[in-house]
Write a protein that holds these residues in place. Structure first.
Motif, PDB file in Angstrom:
ATOM      1  N   GLN A   1      80.382  -3.792  90.399  1.00  0.00           N
ATOM      2  CA  GLN A   1      80.767  -3.757  91.803  1.00  0.00           C
ATOM      3  C   GLN A   1      81.248  -5.137  92.228  1.00  0.00           C
ATOM      4  OE1 GLN A   1      81.981  -2.779  94.343  1.00  0.00           O
ATOM      5  NE2 GLN A   1      80.463  -1.808  95.638  1.00  0.00           N
ATOM      6  N   ARG A   2      82.328  -5.186  92.982  1.00  0.00           N
ATOM      7  CA  ARG A   2      82.838  -6.444  93.532  1.00  0.00           C
ATOM      8  C   ARG A   2      83.251  -6.170  94.970  1.00  0.00           C
ATOM      9  NH1 ARG A   2      86.082 -10.173  89.169  1.00  0.00           N
ATOM     10  NH2 ARG A   2      84.283 -10.557  87.842  1.00  0.00           N
TER      11      ARG A   2
ATOM     12  N   CYS B   1      95.246  -2.702  99.933  1.00  0.00           N
ATOM     13  CA  CYS B   1      95.034  -2.409  98.528  1.00  0.00           C
ATOM     14  C   CYS B   1      94.887  -3.741  97.791  1.00  0.00           C
ATOM     15  CB  CYS B   1      96.257  -1.632  98.037  1.00  0.00           C
ATOM     16  SG  CYS B   1      96.387  -1.399  96.278  1.00  0.00           S
TER      17      CYS B   1
ATOM     18  N   THR C   1      83.301   4.525  90.355  1.00  0.00           N
ATOM     19  CA  THR C   1      83.738   4.188  91.709  1.00  0.00           C
ATOM     20  C   THR C   1      82.553   3.649  92.510  1.00  0.00           C
ATOM     21  OG1 THR C   1      83.332   6.448  92.469  1.00  0.00           O
ATOM     22  CG2 THR C   1      85.574   5.931  91.748  1.00  0.00           C
TER      23      THR C   1
ATOM     24  N   ASP D   1      92.047  -6.400  90.809  1.00  0.00           N
ATOM     25  CA  ASP D   1      91.122  -7.356  90.189  1.00  0.00           C
ATOM     26  C   ASP D   1      91.435  -7.416  88.696  1.00  0.00           C
ATOM     27  OD1 ASP D   1      87.510  -7.140  89.547  1.00  0.00           O
ATOM     28  OD2 ASP D   1      88.976  -8.712  89.105  1.00  0.00           O
TER      29      ASP D   1
ATOM     30  N   SER E   1      90.989  -3.183  87.688  1.00  0.00           N
ATOM     31  CA  SER E   1      90.207  -2.437  88.666  1.00  0.00           C
ATOM     32  C   SER E   1      90.870  -2.608  90.032  1.00  0.00           C
ATOM     33  CB  SER E   1      88.767  -2.953  88.704  1.00  0.00           C
ATOM     34  OG  SER E   1      88.102  -2.633  87.499  1.00  0.00           O
TER      35      SER E   1
ATOM     36  N   PHE F   1      85.045  -4.706 102.452  1.00  0.00           N
ATOM     37  CA  PHE F   1      85.197  -3.824 101.301  1.00  0.00           C
ATOM     38  C   PHE F   1      85.012  -2.374 101.724  1.00  0.00           C
ATOM     39  CE2 PHE F   1      84.847  -2.328  97.021  1.00  0.00           C
ATOM     40  CZ  PHE F   1      83.859  -1.362  97.045  1.00  0.00           C
TER      41      PHE F   1
ATOM     42  N   ARG G   1      86.095   0.906  95.549  1.00  0.00           N
ATOM     43  CA  ARG G   1      86.626   0.301  94.319  1.00  0.00           C
ATOM     44  C   ARG G   1      86.602   1.339  93.208  1.00  0.00           C
ATOM     45  NH1 ARG G   1      86.635  -4.845  91.305  1.00  0.00           N
ATOM     46  NH2 ARG G   1      85.688  -4.608  89.246  1.00  0.00           N
TER      47      ARG G   1
ATOM     48  N   SER H   1      87.106   1.515  88.873  1.00  0.00           N
ATOM     49  CA  SER H   1      87.247   0.715  87.662  1.00  0.00           C
ATOM     50  C   SER H   1      88.577   1.006  86.980  1.00  0.00           C
ATOM     51  CB  SER H   1      86.107   1.022  86.702  1.00  0.00           C
ATOM     52  OG  SER H   1      86.191   2.364  86.247  1.00  0.00           O
TER      53      SER H   1
ATOM     54  N   ALA I   1      90.926  -1.705  94.434  1.00  0.00           N
ATOM     55  CA  ALA I   1      90.034  -1.506  95.570  1.00  0.00           C
ATOM     56  C   ALA I   1      90.817  -1.363  96.863  1.00  0.00           C
ATOM     57  CB  ALA I   1      89.070  -2.678  95.688  1.00  0.00           C
TER      58      ALA I   1
ATOM     59  N   TYR J   1      89.260 -10.722  94.279  1.00  0.00           N
ATOM     60  CA  TYR J   1      90.471  -9.966  93.958  1.00  0.00           C
ATOM     61  C   TYR J   1      91.674 -10.901  93.896  1.00  0.00           C
ATOM     62  CZ  TYR J   1      87.659  -5.844  94.423  1.00  0.00           C
ATOM     63  OH  TYR J   1      86.677  -4.892  94.225  1.00  0.00           O
TER      64      TYR J   1
END
Length: 126
Positions: A106-107, A96, A58, A99, A33, A47, A50, A52, A35, A113
């Protein structure tokens, strides 16, 4: 070794658009994933968006919803962030991140990361 190389930053007037790119390997883009984060002077890394590893899901921070779009092109091994209707408060260094987890969740924390690019500067003038 995972490499992430951002490009596409620059100076733009408020209301304008930019597209950021993050070049990486095919394995990284299809397995991890990805982000975008940003960091303004004197502030913590924030953040932004993101996507997946499946590309089906997203997530966005509320302040960019409806203006920014995260996407990826596996054929070009590139992650994108299309930024429209830019505002002065979007000014920051954009990073950029990758993960390794395959969880479709969601992270939003930078600590979650594993790999980072060097960043690209985005400056929005009023």
């Amino acid at each position: 070794q995972v490499q992430l190389v951002e490009s596409g930053g620059g100076l733009v007037q408020a209301g304008g658009s930019l597209r950021l790119s993050c070049a990486t390997s095919a394995r990284t883009l299809s397995s991890y994933s990805m982000a975008w984060f940003r960091q303004a002077p004197g502030k913590e890394r924030e953040f932004v968006a993101r996507i997946s590893w499946t590309s089906r899901t997203t997530w966005y921070v509320d302040s960019v919803k409806g203006r920014f779009t995260i996407s990826k092109d596996n054929a070009k091994n590139t992650l994108y962030l299309q930024m429209n209707n830019l505002k002065p408060e979007d000014t920051a260094v954009y990073y950029c991140a990758a993960d390794r987890s395959t969880a479709i969740i969601q992270r939003m924390s930078a600590a979650q990361y594993d790999y980072w690019g060097q960043g690209t500067q985005v400056t929005v003038s009023s």
